[in-house]
Design a protein around this motif. Structure first.
Motif, PDB file in Angstrom:
ATOM      1  N   GLN A   1      37.106  32.671  51.199  1.00  0.00           N
ATOM      2  CA  GLN A   1      36.659  33.731  52.107  1.00  0.00           C
ATOM      3  C   GLN A   1      36.424  35.037  51.356  1.00  0.00           C
ATOM      4  OE1 GLN A   1      39.472  34.961  55.217  1.00  0.00           O
ATOM      5  NE2 GLN A   1      37.877  34.477  56.699  1.00  0.00           N
ATOM      6  N   GLY A   2      35.226  35.618  51.539  1.00  0.00           N
ATOM      7  CA  GLY A   2      34.894  36.888  50.903  1.00  0.00           C
ATOM      8  C   GLY A   2      34.413  36.772  49.478  1.00  0.00           C
ATOM      9  N   MET A   3      34.259  35.542  48.953  1.00  0.00           N
ATOM     10  CA  MET A   3      33.808  35.355  47.570  1.00  0.00           C
ATOM     11  C   MET A   3      32.480  34.605  47.561  1.00  0.00           C
ATOM     12  SD  MET A   3      37.282  34.538  45.454  1.00  0.00           S
ATOM     13  CE  MET A   3      36.366  34.680  43.927  1.00  0.00           C
ATOM     14  N   THR A   4      31.620  34.980  46.659  1.00  0.00           N
ATOM     15  CA  THR A   4      30.301  34.336  46.550  1.00  0.00           C
ATOM     16  C   THR A   4      30.209  33.377  45.373  1.00  0.00           C
ATOM     17  OG1 THR A   4      29.496  36.227  45.264  1.00  0.00           O
ATOM     18  CG2 THR A   4      29.139  36.266  47.662  1.00  0.00           C
ATOM     19  N   SER A   5      31.215  33.385  44.490  1.00  0.00           N
ATOM     20  CA  SER A   5      31.219  32.502  43.321  1.00  0.00           C
ATOM     21  C   SER A   5      32.669  32.176  42.958  1.00  0.00           C
ATOM     22  CB  SER A   5      30.518  33.180  42.124  1.00  0.00           C
ATOM     23  OG  SER A   5      31.187  34.381  41.782  1.00  0.00           O
ATOM     24  N   PRO A   6      32.887  31.106  42.180  1.00  0.00           N
ATOM     25  CA  PRO A   6      34.258  30.748  41.785  1.00  0.00           C
ATOM     26  C   PRO A   6      34.900  31.822  40.915  1.00  0.00           C
ATOM     27  CG  PRO A   6      32.737  28.932  41.406  1.00  0.00           C
ATOM     28  CD  PRO A   6      31.901  30.136  41.718  1.00  0.00           C
ATOM     29  N   PHE A   7      36.207  31.732  40.746  1.00  0.00           N
ATOM     30  CA  PHE A   7      36.935  32.658  39.883  1.00  0.00           C
ATOM     31  C   PHE A   7      36.540  32.439  38.422  1.00  0.00           C
ATOM     32  CE2 PHE A   7      39.754  32.616  43.553  1.00  0.00           C
ATOM     33  CZ  PHE A   7      40.169  33.936  43.628  1.00  0.00           C
ATOM     34  N   PRO A   8      36.544  33.474  37.599  1.00  0.00           N
ATOM     35  CA  PRO A   8      36.325  33.278  36.155  1.00  0.00           C
ATOM     36  C   PRO A   8      37.512  32.526  35.550  1.00  0.00           C
ATOM     37  CG  PRO A   8      36.931  35.554  36.629  1.00  0.00           C
ATOM     38  CD  PRO A   8      36.715  34.902  37.951  1.00  0.00           C
ATOM     39  N   VAL A   9      37.233  31.664  34.603  1.00  0.00           N
ATOM     40  CA  VAL A   9      38.283  30.846  33.989  1.00  0.00           C
ATOM     41  C   VAL A   9      38.808  31.550  32.740  1.00  0.00           C
ATOM     42  CG1 VAL A   9      38.842  28.606  32.981  1.00  0.00           C
ATOM     43  CG2 VAL A   9      37.179  28.754  34.846  1.00  0.00           C
ATOM     44  N   PRO A  10      40.113  31.845  32.662  1.00  0.00           N
ATOM     45  CA  PRO A  10      40.662  32.478  31.454  1.00  0.00           C
ATOM     46  C   PRO A  10      40.481  31.576  30.227  1.00  0.00           C
ATOM     47  CG  PRO A  10      42.218  32.582  33.289  1.00  0.00           C
ATOM     48  CD  PRO A  10      41.119  31.663  33.713  1.00  0.00           C
ATOM     49  N   ALA A  11      40.405  32.181  29.075  1.00  0.00           N
ATOM     50  CA  ALA A  11      40.170  31.428  27.839  1.00  0.00           C
ATOM     51  C   ALA A  11      41.303  30.452  27.539  1.00  0.00           C
ATOM     52  CB  ALA A  11      39.978  32.398  26.677  1.00  0.00           C
ATOM     53  N   TRP A  12      42.521  30.795  27.937  1.00  0.00           N
ATOM     54  CA  TRP A  12      43.687  29.957  27.619  1.00  0.00           C
ATOM     55  C   TRP A  12      43.899  28.805  28.605  1.00  0.00           C
ATOM     56  CZ3 TRP A  12      46.895  29.877  31.775  1.00  0.00           C
ATOM     57  CH2 TRP A  12      46.815  30.959  32.667  1.00  0.00           C
ATOM     58  N   TYR A  13      43.165  28.831  29.709  1.00  0.00           N
ATOM     59  CA  TYR A  13      43.412  27.879  30.798  1.00  0.00           C
ATOM     60  C   TYR A  13      42.454  26.691  30.717  1.00  0.00           C
ATOM     61  CZ  TYR A  13      43.942  26.130  35.612  1.00  0.00           C
ATOM     62  OH  TYR A  13      44.167  25.351  36.717  1.00  0.00           O
ATOM     63  N   GLN A  14      43.003  25.483  30.834  1.00  0.00           N
ATOM     64  CA  GLN A  14      42.195  24.265  30.874  1.00  0.00           C
ATOM     65  C   GLN A  14      42.165  23.757  32.309  1.00  0.00           C
ATOM     66  OE1 GLN A  14      44.236  22.019  27.586  1.00  0.00           O
ATOM     67  NE2 GLN A  14      42.130  21.748  26.877  1.00  0.00           N
ATOM     68  N   PRO A  15      41.086  23.996  33.040  1.00  0.00           N
ATOM     69  CA  PRO A  15      41.043  23.595  34.454  1.00  0.00           C
ATOM     70  C   PRO A  15      40.995  22.085  34.620  1.00  0.00           C
ATOM     71  CG  PRO A  15      38.912  24.415  33.760  1.00  0.00           C
ATOM     72  CD  PRO A  15      39.843  24.647  32.610  1.00  0.00           C
ATOM     73  N   LEU A  16      41.406  21.637  35.796  1.00  0.00           N
ATOM     74  CA  LEU A  16      41.331  20.213  36.114  1.00  0.00           C
ATOM     75  C   LEU A  16      39.866  19.787  36.185  1.00  0.00           C
ATOM     76  CD1 LEU A  16      44.127  20.215  38.820  1.00  0.00           C
ATOM     77  CD2 LEU A  16      44.221  18.989  36.641  1.00  0.00           C
ATOM     78  N   ALA A  17      39.585  18.618  35.661  1.00  0.00           N
ATOM     79  CA  ALA A  17      38.203  18.154  35.503  1.00  0.00           C
ATOM     80  C   ALA A  17      37.681  17.562  36.812  1.00  0.00           C
ATOM     81  CB  ALA A  17      38.121  17.124  34.387  1.00  0.00           C
ATOM     82  N   VAL A  18      37.148  18.410  37.675  1.00  0.00           N
ATOM     83  CA  VAL A  18      36.563  17.933  38.933  1.00  0.00           C
ATOM     84  C   VAL A  18      35.040  17.987  38.843  1.00  0.00           C
ATOM     85  CG1 VAL A  18      38.552  18.558  40.341  1.00  0.00           C
ATOM     86  CG2 VAL A  18      36.749  20.243  39.940  1.00  0.00           C
ATOM     87  N   GLU A  19      34.392  17.246  39.743  1.00  0.00           N
ATOM     88  CA  GLU A  19      32.931  17.171  39.755  1.00  0.00           C
ATOM     89  C   GLU A  19      32.367  17.793  41.028  1.00  0.00           C
ATOM     90  OE1 GLU A  19      31.252  13.389  38.065  1.00  0.00           O
ATOM     91  OE2 GLU A  19      33.265  12.672  38.547  1.00  0.00           O
TER      92      GLU A  19
END
Length: 260
Positions: free
Chosen positions: A215-233
């Motif tokens: 809610q209130g966001m037009t795009s996903p959050f920026p991913v920090p350089a140290w963070y490895q996000p879960l691999a979703v499609e």
């Protein structure tokens, strides 16, 4: 012989009364009761018999995504830890390479994993989930071996059962499933576990950082350089792409269901 026959003939049968005992819910078992027996038959004004419409059981298809829940045994330990996170992340990557299922979103909780999955058929879902579970079990056992400094690799059971699956058929169901999975940490009070969790806007043990429907966001959050996000499609079904938006965007602080 005649005396024995007389004795037998003179013996009268004793009638035993029926005792309709009540169960723990206060209901009688046996006897006449409201709603029991064959249901009445209704007819249309034309004289034709009215048949009740029975909803056909939903099946897995490209149009109907699935909410999957996987539970682990106590011996595996808490899943919200670094080694377990990376074990599950790599298992999801393995499933993506196999191409039988598409993991759209995921949430890792203390002793269970929520997955929102798309598959072409029930067979593809079963085979894809089997591959994901085999990969996750092998990697989680390796993680336990490293963390506990075991002399021999752990080979015990990882998942309690096969998996629980709920087919999603409507936009409302899709919206509820997204909110439930992405904000599940708030339901289990994991958002209050420490200072870092209290500051976080999305669950770091979920794919919430990649979700574009907050809610209130037009795009996903920026991913920090140290963070490895879960691999979703990216979702391909209409329900997860746009259909769920019919019932409103999802709030970052929204709690799905009562807190535990």
């Amino acid at each position: 012989m005649a005396r024995a026959a007389t004795k037998k003939a003179g013996k009268q049968a004793e009638q035993i009364g029926l005792d309709f005992r009540r169960d723990k819910n206060g209901q009688k078992r046996g006897g006449k009761r409201k709603g029991a027996g064959r249901k009445p038959v209704h007819f249309l004004p034309s004289g034709k018999r009215l048949h009740r419409r029975v909803r056909k059981r939903a099946t897995v298809s490209p149009r109907t995504p699935v909410h999957i829940v996987l539970r682990v045994t106590e011996a595996v330990g808490r899943l919200r830890r670094r080694h377990a996170y990376h074990a599950i992340r790599l298992a999801i990557l393995t499933a993506a390479v196999l191409g039988l299922i598409r993991v759209v979103h995921v949430s890792i909780q203390r002793n269970h994993i929520h997955l929102l999955v798309e598959a072409a058929s029930e067979q593809a879902l079963a085979r894809g989930m089997k591959g994901l579970q085999v990969s996750a079990a092998r990697r989680l056992n390796a993680a336990v071996t490293i963390e506990r400094r075991m002399s021999t690799p752990r080979r015990g059971q990882v998942f309690v059962t096969r998996y629980h699956a709920e087919i999603i058929r409507t936009p409302r169901q899709a919206r509820s499933a997204l909110a439930y999975v992405l904000n599940n940490w708030r339901r289990h009070r994991e958002d209050l576990a420490g200072a870092a969790q209290r500051r976080a806007q999305v669950d770091p043990y979920s794919s919430g950082i990649a979700f574009a429907g907050w809610q209130g966001m037009t795009s996903p959050f920026p991913v920090p350089a140290w963070y490895q996000p879960l691999a979703v499609e990216a979702a391909q079904s209409w329900l997860f792409k746009t259909g769920w938006r019919k019932h409103g965007e999802i709030g970052l602080r929204e709690v799905p269901g009562p807190r535990e």
